[in-house]
Design a protein around this motif. Structure first.
Motif, PDB file in Angstrom:
ATOM      1  N   VAL A   9       0.873  -1.174   0.000  1.00 60.51           N
ATOM      2  CA  VAL A   9       0.000   0.000   0.000  1.00 60.51           C
ATOM      3  C   VAL A   9       0.908   1.221   0.000  1.00 60.51           C
ATOM      4  O   VAL A   9       1.674   1.443   0.951  1.00 60.51           O
ATOM      5  N   ALA A  10       0.870   1.987  -1.091  1.00 60.19           N
ATOM      6  CA  ALA A  10       1.779   3.107  -1.292  1.00 60.19           C
ATOM      7  C   ALA A  10       1.007   4.416  -1.363  1.00 60.19           C
ATOM      8  O   ALA A  10      -0.111   4.466  -1.892  1.00 60.19           O
ATOM      9  N   ALA A  37       5.696  -1.365   8.045  1.00 62.20           N
ATOM     10  CA  ALA A  37       6.145  -0.241   7.223  1.00 62.20           C
ATOM     11  C   ALA A  37       7.512  -0.585   6.644  1.00 62.20           C
ATOM     12  O   ALA A  37       8.481  -0.796   7.383  1.00 62.20           O
ATOM     13  N   LEU A  38       7.609  -0.659   5.330  1.00 63.06           N
ATOM     14  CA  LEU A  38       8.824  -1.133   4.670  1.00 63.06           C
ATOM     15  C   LEU A  38      10.035  -0.263   5.000  1.00 63.06           C
ATOM     16  O   LEU A  38      11.157  -0.755   5.106  1.00 63.06           O
ATOM     17  N   GLU A  39       9.828   1.031   5.167  1.00 60.60           N
ATOM     18  CA  GLU A  39      10.946   1.927   5.468  1.00 60.60           C
ATOM     19  C   GLU A  39      11.651   1.595   6.774  1.00 60.60           C
ATOM     20  O   GLU A  39      12.787   2.019   7.001  1.00 60.60           O
ATOM     21  N   GLN A  40      10.996   0.819   7.633  1.00 62.37           N
ATOM     22  CA  GLN A  40      11.616   0.481   8.915  1.00 62.37           C
ATOM     23  C   GLN A  40      12.841  -0.418   8.759  1.00 62.37           C
ATOM     24  O   GLN A  40      13.614  -0.568   9.708  1.00 62.37           O
ATOM     25  N   THR A  41      13.038  -1.023   7.603  1.00 58.54           N
ATOM     26  CA  THR A  41      14.229  -1.840   7.404  1.00 58.54           C
ATOM     27  C   THR A  41      15.479  -0.998   7.187  1.00 58.54           C
ATOM     28  O   THR A  41      16.593  -1.520   7.252  1.00 58.54           O
ATOM     29  N   GLU A  42      15.313   0.309   6.914  1.00 55.63           N
ATOM     30  CA  GLU A  42      16.463   1.203   6.766  1.00 55.63           C
ATOM     31  C   GLU A  42      17.060   1.472   8.152  1.00 55.63           C
ATOM     32  O   GLU A  42      16.354   1.853   9.092  1.00 55.63           O
ATOM     33  N   ALA A  43      18.375   1.273   8.277  1.00 58.10           N
ATOM     34  CA  ALA A  43      19.048   1.358   9.575  1.00 58.10           C
ATOM     35  C   ALA A  43      18.882   2.710  10.243  1.00 58.10           C
ATOM     36  O   ALA A  43      18.849   2.807  11.474  1.00 58.10           O
ATOM     37  N   SER A  44      18.775   3.777   9.457  1.00 61.04           N
ATOM     38  CA  SER A  44      18.677   5.121  10.038  1.00 61.04           C
ATOM     39  C   SER A  44      17.257   5.497  10.453  1.00 61.04           C
ATOM     40  O   SER A  44      17.045   6.562  11.022  1.00 61.04           O
ATOM     41  N   HIS A  45      16.289   4.639  10.193  1.00 59.50           N
ATOM     42  CA  HIS A  45      14.902   4.929  10.549  1.00 59.50           C
ATOM     43  C   HIS A  45      14.750   4.994  12.065  1.00 59.50           C
ATOM     44  O   HIS A  45      15.355   4.213  12.803  1.00 59.50           O
ATOM     45  N   ASP A  46      13.937   5.932  12.536  1.00 61.32           N
ATOM     46  CA  ASP A  46      13.749   6.105  13.977  1.00 61.32           C
ATOM     47  C   ASP A  46      13.200   4.849  14.651  1.00 61.32           C
ATOM     48  O   ASP A  46      13.444   4.627  15.838  1.00 61.32           O
ATOM     49  N   ALA A  65      -0.059 -10.362   3.954  1.00 62.12           N
ATOM     50  CA  ALA A  65       0.556  -9.316   4.775  1.00 62.12           C
ATOM     51  C   ALA A  65       0.567  -7.983   4.049  1.00 62.12           C
ATOM     52  O   ALA A  65       0.966  -7.890   2.889  1.00 62.12           O
ATOM     53  N   LEU A  66       0.138  -6.936   4.738  1.00 67.38           N
ATOM     54  CA  LEU A  66       0.172  -5.584   4.201  1.00 67.38           C
ATOM     55  C   LEU A  66       1.497  -4.928   4.533  1.00 67.38           C
ATOM     56  O   LEU A  66       1.969  -4.977   5.675  1.00 67.38           O
ATOM     57  N   VAL A  67       2.093  -4.299   3.518  1.00 63.86           N
ATOM     58  CA  VAL A  67       3.355  -3.579   3.688  1.00 63.86           C
ATOM     59  C   VAL A  67       3.149  -2.166   3.165  1.00 63.86           C
ATOM     60  O   VAL A  67       2.811  -1.971   1.997  1.00 63.86           O
ATOM     61  N   SER A  68       3.324  -1.189   4.030  1.00 63.61           N
ATOM     62  CA  SER A  68       3.139   0.204   3.617  1.00 63.61           C
ATOM     63  C   SER A  68       4.464   0.796   3.155  1.00 63.61           C
ATOM     64  O   SER A  68       5.544   0.407   3.630  1.00 63.61           O
ATOM     65  N   VAL A 208      -0.168  -4.982  16.841  1.00 64.50           N
ATOM     66  CA  VAL A 208       0.035  -4.304  15.562  1.00 64.50           C
ATOM     67  C   VAL A 208       1.496  -3.897  15.418  1.00 64.50           C
ATOM     68  O   VAL A 208       2.100  -3.350  16.330  1.00 64.50           O
ATOM     69  N   LEU A 209       2.068  -4.193  14.276  1.00 64.57           N
ATOM     70  CA  LEU A 209       3.477  -3.943  14.039  1.00 64.57           C
ATOM     71  C   LEU A 209       3.718  -2.613  13.349  1.00 64.57           C
ATOM     72  O   LEU A 209       4.788  -2.050  13.444  1.00 64.57           O
ATOM     73  N   GLY A 210       2.731  -2.134  12.613  1.00 63.06           N
ATOM     74  CA  GLY A 210       2.947  -0.942  11.806  1.00 63.06           C
ATOM     75  C   GLY A 210       3.194   0.281  12.656  1.00 63.06           C
ATOM     76  O   GLY A 210       2.433   0.609  13.546  1.00 63.06           O
TER      77      GLY A 210
END
Length: 255
Positions: A9-10, A37-46, A65-68, A208-210
């Protein structure tokens, strides 16, 4: 081999992504209650989730599975090679829902949201904010905020396996839009759909993981379609249409 049964979901920020996520996860027994949230795999993500853990959590979700994602489909956000390749694999191998909103309303909503987390934006007028560089993820895009909104939409509209819906669809044609989503994904819809309210969103189910790792305003502003008319002056509107008018027309937005 691609083993994840994922749905992407973008959306550009402040464009109704959460409405689409909730419309699916609360109204189809075939879709997992939680999302990632896919961006969470980036190491610099909060709110970073290391890639190995992210993969395990994704695999553990029951059902589809939903991935935003807010980033471009080219996955420009990720710095690490493994994380970038993983993001691209998800984005290239999953059916996607792209949610768009009138870019003028997006700018107004983003302005008020950014004021809650940025001292710089709190000291800017709306006109200054509109003309600023989005500088996403610390990068100079060379685009204005309206220009990036149009660029983001253009990139997603070029993708395959894509269903395009609008913020207005979810706001005013909710039931029909949910059925459109479930038909596209070939998943079951509940006989009675659970309505969503942007004023009082439903409570989160346990586990909820998101999460986006961004501090939310204590009293969030409740925007509505057409709010831009109360914030844009003639010069702001002329600037916005110069930067993003072609995409506005392509998406069917009119004054």
């Amino acid at each position: 081999m691609f083993v994840f049964d994922t749905i992407v979901v973008a959306a550009h920020r402040r464009s109704g992504m959460r409405w689409a996520l909730d419309a699916l996860r609360y109204n189809s027994p075939d879709i997992a209650d939680s999302f990632l949230a896919l961006e969470q795999t980036e190491a610099s993500h909060d709110a970073n989730i290391p890639l190995g853990r992210f993969r395990r959590e994704l695999l553990s979700l029951p059902g589809r599975a939903l991935v935003s994602v807010h980033d471009l489909p080219s996955a420009t956000y990720w710095r690490g090679l493994d994380e970038r390749l993983f993001a691209r694999t998800i984005l290239r191998n999953s059916p996607a829902i792209f949610v768009h909103r009138d870019g003028r309303d997006v700018m107004v909503s983003l302005y008020f949201f950014m004021q809650s987390i940025s001292e710089t934006v709190r000291n800017q007028s709306f006109s200054q904010f509109l003309r600023g560089d989005p500088a996403l993820h610390g990068k100079d895009t060379g685009l204005s905020r309206p220009g990036y909104w149009a660029h983001h939409a253009r990139a997603w509209l070029a993708q395959d396996q894509l269903l395009v819906i609008s913020y207005a669809d979810l706001e005013t044609r909710y039931d029909a839009t949910v059925r459109k989503l479930t038909d596209f994904l070939n998943v079951r819809a509940n006989t009675t759909l659970q309505p969503l309210s942007k004023l009082y969103p439903p409570p989160e189910p346990a586990g909820v993981l998101g999460r986006l790792g961004i501090r939310k305003p204590q009293q969030p502003r409740l925007g509505r379609s057409g709010d831009w008319r109360r914030r844009f002056d003639k010069r702001d509107l002329a600037f916005f249409m110069t930067e993003a008018g072609d995409m506005m027309r392509r998406l069917g937005y009119r004054d």
